[in-house]
Write a protein that holds these residues in place. Structure first.
Motif, PDB file in Angstrom:
ATOM      1  N   TYR A  93       2.331   1.794  -3.410  1.00  0.00           N
ATOM      2  CA  TYR A  93       1.293   2.303  -4.306  1.00  0.00           C
ATOM      3  C   TYR A  93       1.034   3.789  -4.038  1.00  0.00           C
ATOM      4  CZ  TYR A  93      -3.312   3.367  -6.100  1.00  0.00           C
ATOM      5  OH  TYR A  93      -4.361   3.989  -6.726  1.00  0.00           O
ATOM      6  N   LEU A  94       0.918   4.144  -2.758  1.00  0.00           N
ATOM      7  CA  LEU A  94       0.620   5.536  -2.412  1.00  0.00           C
ATOM      8  C   LEU A  94       1.758   6.474  -2.773  1.00  0.00           C
ATOM      9  CD1 LEU A  94      -1.194   5.026   1.001  1.00  0.00           C
ATOM     10  CD2 LEU A  94      -2.225   5.684  -1.182  1.00  0.00           C
ATOM     11  N   GLN A 129       0.840  -1.205   0.000  1.00  0.00           N
ATOM     12  CA  GLN A 129       0.000   0.000   0.000  1.00  0.00           C
ATOM     13  C   GLN A 129       0.870   1.249   0.000  1.00  0.00           C
ATOM     14  OE1 GLN A 129      -2.587  -0.556   3.432  1.00  0.00           O
ATOM     15  NE2 GLN A 129      -4.328  -0.852   2.068  1.00  0.00           N
ATOM     16  N   GLU A 151       1.344  15.745 -12.222  1.00  0.00           N
ATOM     17  CA  GLU A 151       0.140  16.280 -12.862  1.00  0.00           C
ATOM     18  C   GLU A 151      -0.123  17.713 -12.398  1.00  0.00           C
ATOM     19  OE1 GLU A 151      -4.567  15.175 -12.937  1.00  0.00           O
ATOM     20  OE2 GLU A 151      -3.159  13.511 -12.805  1.00  0.00           O
ATOM     21  N   LYS A 169       3.845   6.045  -5.270  1.00  0.00           N
ATOM     22  CA  LYS A 169       3.783   6.204  -6.730  1.00  0.00           C
ATOM     23  C   LYS A 169       2.624   7.101  -7.136  1.00  0.00           C
ATOM     24  CE  LYS A 169       6.024   1.843  -7.818  1.00  0.00           C
ATOM     25  NZ  LYS A 169       5.840   0.458  -8.273  1.00  0.00           N
ATOM     26  N   GLU A 170       1.485   6.916  -6.506  1.00  0.00           N
ATOM     27  CA  GLU A 170       0.312   7.739  -6.820  1.00  0.00           C
ATOM     28  C   GLU A 170       0.574   9.204  -6.455  1.00  0.00           C
ATOM     29  OE1 GLU A 170      -3.722   8.349  -8.104  1.00  0.00           O
ATOM     30  OE2 GLU A 170      -2.160   6.890  -8.520  1.00  0.00           O
ATOM     31  N   ASN A 171       1.210   9.427  -5.335  1.00  0.00           N
ATOM     32  CA  ASN A 171       1.549  10.782  -4.923  1.00  0.00           C
ATOM     33  C   ASN A 171       2.491  11.431  -5.934  1.00  0.00           C
ATOM     34  OD1 ASN A 171       1.597  13.037  -3.142  1.00  0.00           O
ATOM     35  ND2 ASN A 171       3.578  12.357  -2.378  1.00  0.00           N
ATOM     36  N   GLN A 172       3.468  10.682  -6.370  1.00  0.00           N
ATOM     37  CA  GLN A 172       4.414  11.211  -7.357  1.00  0.00           C
ATOM     38  C   GLN A 172       3.693  11.562  -8.662  1.00  0.00           C
ATOM     39  OE1 GLN A 172       7.674   8.594  -8.166  1.00  0.00           O
ATOM     40  NE2 GLN A 172       8.717  10.054  -9.470  1.00  0.00           N
ATOM     41  N   ARG A 173       2.807  10.684  -9.087  1.00  0.00           N
ATOM     42  CA  ARG A 173       2.049  10.939 -10.315  1.00  0.00           C
ATOM     43  C   ARG A 173       1.210  12.206 -10.174  1.00  0.00           C
ATOM     44  NH1 ARG A 173      -2.815  10.496 -12.426  1.00  0.00           N
ATOM     45  NH2 ARG A 173      -3.781   9.684 -10.530  1.00  0.00           N
ATOM     46  N   LEU A 174       0.558  12.350  -9.013  1.00  0.00           N
ATOM     47  CA  LEU A 174      -0.284  13.532  -8.791  1.00  0.00           C
ATOM     48  C   LEU A 174       0.550  14.808  -8.706  1.00  0.00           C
ATOM     49  CD1 LEU A 174      -2.858  12.042  -6.285  1.00  0.00           C
ATOM     50  CD2 LEU A 174      -3.271  12.693  -8.661  1.00  0.00           C
TER      51      LEU A 174
END
Length: 54
Positions: free
Chosen positions: A14-15, A11, A25, A17-22
């Motif tokens: 995943y978080l 988790q 963006e 990576k998601e934070n980096q993507r956001l």
């Protein structure tokens, strides 16, 4: 217990990576806004110059 730790680590990965993507963006959106502001300022200067010359 070990499975719980693995799940938490998954988790977390995943978080992260998601934070980096956001974040990326968000940076792209900020650049778009900055570009739009610059274009708007250029148009306003153009309008001011054309109204002075008219």
């Amino acid at each position: 217990m070990r499975e719980d730790m693995l799940r938490v680590l998954d988790q977390r990965d995943y978080l992260v990576k998601e934070n980096q993507r956001l974040q990326e963006e968000l940076e792209q959106e900020r650049m778009k806004v900055l570009q739009m502001k610059q274009e708007q300022e250029a148009q306003q200067k153009e309008q001011a110059l054309s109204s002075m010359g008219a």
